[in-house]
Design a protein around this motif. Structure first.
Motif, PDB file in Angstrom:
ATOM      1  N   ARG A  22       0.835  -1.209   0.000  1.00 56.89           N
ATOM      2  CA  ARG A  22       0.000   0.000   0.000  1.00 56.89           C
ATOM      3  C   ARG A  22       0.870   1.259   0.000  1.00 56.89           C
ATOM      4  NH1 ARG A  22      -5.093   0.112   3.794  1.00 56.89           N
ATOM      5  NH2 ARG A  22      -5.439  -1.612   2.392  1.00 56.89           N
ATOM      6  N   ASP A  23       1.886   1.294   0.870  1.00 56.71           N
ATOM      7  CA  ASP A  23       2.780   2.453   0.923  1.00 56.71           C
ATOM      8  C   ASP A  23       3.599   2.586  -0.357  1.00 56.71           C
ATOM      9  OD1 ASP A  23       1.838   3.104   3.428  1.00 56.71           O
ATOM     10  OD2 ASP A  23       3.554   2.223   4.500  1.00 56.71           O
ATOM     11  N   LEU A  24       4.008   1.441  -0.893  1.00 58.51           N
ATOM     12  CA  LEU A  24       4.786   1.466  -2.134  1.00 58.51           C
ATOM     13  C   LEU A  24       3.940   2.005  -3.289  1.00 58.51           C
ATOM     14  CD1 LEU A  24       7.386   0.914  -3.636  1.00 58.51           C
ATOM     15  CD2 LEU A  24       6.703  -1.503  -3.809  1.00 58.51           C
ATOM     16  N   LEU A  25       2.689   1.619  -3.355  1.00 64.46           N
ATOM     17  CA  LEU A  25       1.809   2.135  -4.408  1.00 64.46           C
ATOM     18  C   LEU A  25       1.600   3.640  -4.244  1.00 64.46           C
ATOM     19  CD1 LEU A  25       0.051   1.741  -6.885  1.00 64.46           C
ATOM     20  CD2 LEU A  25      -1.828   1.075  -5.344  1.00 64.46           C
ATOM     21  N   THR A  26       1.440   4.097  -3.031  1.00 69.39           N
ATOM     22  CA  THR A  26       1.298   5.537  -2.787  1.00 69.39           C
ATOM     23  C   THR A  26       2.540   6.280  -3.267  1.00 69.39           C
ATOM     24  OG1 THR A  26      -0.182   5.173  -0.915  1.00 69.39           O
ATOM     25  CG2 THR A  26       0.964   7.292  -0.992  1.00 69.39           C
ATOM     26  N   LEU A  27       3.715   5.766  -2.923  1.00 61.57           N
ATOM     27  CA  LEU A  27       4.963   6.381  -3.372  1.00 61.57           C
ATOM     28  C   LEU A  27       5.080   6.311  -4.896  1.00 61.57           C
ATOM     29  CD1 LEU A  27       7.724   7.678  -2.901  1.00 61.57           C
ATOM     30  CD2 LEU A  27       8.630   5.366  -2.479  1.00 61.57           C
ATOM     31  N   ALA A  28       4.735   5.180  -5.472  1.00 61.03           N
ATOM     32  CA  ALA A  28       4.820   5.019  -6.929  1.00 61.03           C
ATOM     33  C   ALA A  28       3.945   6.045  -7.646  1.00 61.03           C
ATOM     34  CB  ALA A  28       4.426   3.600  -7.332  1.00 61.03           C
ATOM     35  N   LYS A  29       2.773   6.297  -7.130  1.00 64.70           N
ATOM     36  CA  LYS A  29       1.896   7.292  -7.755  1.00 64.70           C
ATOM     37  C   LYS A  29       2.502   8.690  -7.653  1.00 64.70           C
ATOM     38  CE  LYS A  29      -2.447   4.773  -7.276  1.00 64.70           C
ATOM     39  NZ  LYS A  29      -3.762   4.727  -6.606  1.00 64.70           N
ATOM     40  N   ARG A  30       3.176   8.969  -6.551  1.00 67.35           N
ATOM     41  CA  ARG A  30       3.846  10.266  -6.397  1.00 67.35           C
ATOM     42  C   ARG A  30       5.001  10.388  -7.401  1.00 67.35           C
ATOM     43  NH1 ARG A  30       5.647  10.446  -0.839  1.00 67.35           N
ATOM     44  NH2 ARG A  30       3.428  10.372  -0.435  1.00 67.35           N
ATOM     45  N   VAL A  31       5.789   9.316  -7.513  1.00 65.27           N
ATOM     46  CA  VAL A  31       6.899   9.317  -8.468  1.00 65.27           C
ATOM     47  C   VAL A  31       6.370   9.456  -9.888  1.00 65.27           C
ATOM     48  CG1 VAL A  31       8.812   7.950  -9.402  1.00 65.27           C
ATOM     49  CG2 VAL A  31       8.440   8.033  -6.924  1.00 65.27           C
ATOM     50  N   ARG A  32       5.253   8.802 -10.173  1.00 63.61           N
ATOM     51  CA  ARG A  32       4.646   8.928 -11.512  1.00 63.61           C
ATOM     52  C   ARG A  32       4.321  10.390 -11.818  1.00 63.61           C
ATOM     53  NH1 ARG A  32       4.438   7.180 -16.503  1.00 63.61           N
ATOM     54  NH2 ARG A  32       5.716   9.011 -16.267  1.00 63.61           N
ATOM     55  N   GLY A  33       3.806  11.080 -10.848  1.00 57.38           N
ATOM     56  CA  GLY A  33       3.496  12.499 -11.049  1.00 57.38           C
ATOM     57  C   GLY A  33       4.748  13.325 -11.311  1.00 57.38           C
ATOM     58  N   TRP A  34       5.796  13.091 -10.538  1.00 59.45           N
ATOM     59  CA  TRP A  34       7.044  13.840 -10.739  1.00 59.45           C
ATOM     60  C   TRP A  34       7.659  13.546 -12.097  1.00 59.45           C
ATOM     61  CZ3 TRP A  34       9.159  11.847  -5.459  1.00 59.45           C
ATOM     62  CH2 TRP A  34       8.534  12.538  -4.421  1.00 59.45           C
ATOM     63  N   THR A  35       7.669  12.271 -12.488  1.00 57.45           N
ATOM     64  CA  THR A  35       8.271  11.918 -13.780  1.00 57.45           C
ATOM     65  C   THR A  35       7.429  12.430 -14.941  1.00 57.45           C
ATOM     66  OG1 THR A  35       7.257   9.706 -13.666  1.00 57.45           O
ATOM     67  CG2 THR A  35       9.557   9.919 -12.925  1.00 57.45           C
ATOM     68  N   ARG A  36       6.138  12.391 -14.781  1.00 60.51           N
ATOM     69  CA  ARG A  36       5.259  12.919 -15.838  1.00 60.51           C
ATOM     70  C   ARG A  36       5.505  14.416 -16.017  1.00 60.51           C
ATOM     71  NH1 ARG A  36       0.077  10.723 -14.670  1.00 60.51           N
ATOM     72  NH2 ARG A  36       0.544   9.019 -16.085  1.00 60.51           N
ATOM     73  N   ASP A  37       5.606  15.157 -14.903  1.00 59.22           N
ATOM     74  CA  ASP A  37       5.876  16.595 -14.974  1.00 59.22           C
ATOM     75  C   ASP A  37       7.215  16.891 -15.646  1.00 59.22           C
ATOM     76  OD1 ASP A  37       3.477  17.071 -13.678  1.00 59.22           O
ATOM     77  OD2 ASP A  37       4.402  17.495 -11.721  1.00 59.22           O
TER      78      ASP A  37
END
Length: 187
Positions: A22-37
């Motif tokens: 669960r925590d890893l998925l939360t972090l992954a979604k945050r990283v996805r946002g940073w990489t997308r930006d």
């Protein structure tokens, strides 16, 4: 991660072995946002299920994780599947298996993963891959600003790094130094 992206990193792989799913998925979604930006690719390590849920661009698997075929069944044909390789035979097999890219190494001892002296694939392996494999590949394992020239001298045009950037006082500058070297050899 944001500092590394500002320094010119164009692919981020999230490799985390200790977090709950669960925590890893939360972090992954945050990283996805940073990489997308940053208009960078985002690769999830070992977890095609979380790669899919986080909308990552792909997944990277090792020799002991899911096969390329099984990972692709989960993430689909549009996402990348990369494979770690430690010998020319493994590199050849990954190509035959349909990998999109390879990790080639470990080139040097690494502070991120423990390898015995016999497990260090070394510069010779990098040269073998450079001479034979046309699929995109990244030299990996203990690469830093101090030894990147050795790696590029035997044919590497891409590297995957962790400790030398993540542990740097100035993450952006550490990433920029490596990026500048790679840009010089490819132009």
């Amino acid at each position: 991660i944001r500092g590394a992206l500002e320094g010119g990193v164009d692919i981020v792989q999230l490799r985390e072995k200790e977090m709950s799913d669960r925590d890893l998925l939360t972090l992954a979604k945050r990283v996805r946002g940073w990489t997308r930006d940053a208009e960078a690719l985002f690769i999830m390590n070992d977890r095609p299920d979380l790669a899919l849920l986080a909308e990552a661009d792909g997944v990277h698997v090792g020799q002991d994780e899911l096969s390329v075929r099984d990972a692709r069944r989960i993430v689909g044909p549009e996402r990348l599947v990369g494979v770690s390789t430690h010998s020319i035979d493994q590199a050849r097999q990954a190509v035959l298996d349909g990998a999109d890219y390879l990790g080639v190494g470990p080139v040097f001892p690494s502070g991120t993963k423990n390898f015995t002296a016999e497990e260090i694939a070394g510069l010779r392996f990098v040269g073998e891959v450079a001479n034979e494999i046309t699929l995109p590949w990244f030299a990996i394992g203990g690469i830093s600003g101090e030894n990147i020239e050795q790696v590029t001298d035997v044919g590497a045009q891409r590297v995957a790094v962790s400790g030398c950037v993540c542990n740097a006082k100035e993450v952006r500058q550490a990433a920029r130094k490596l990026r500048n070297h790679l840009d010089q050899i490819t132009t």
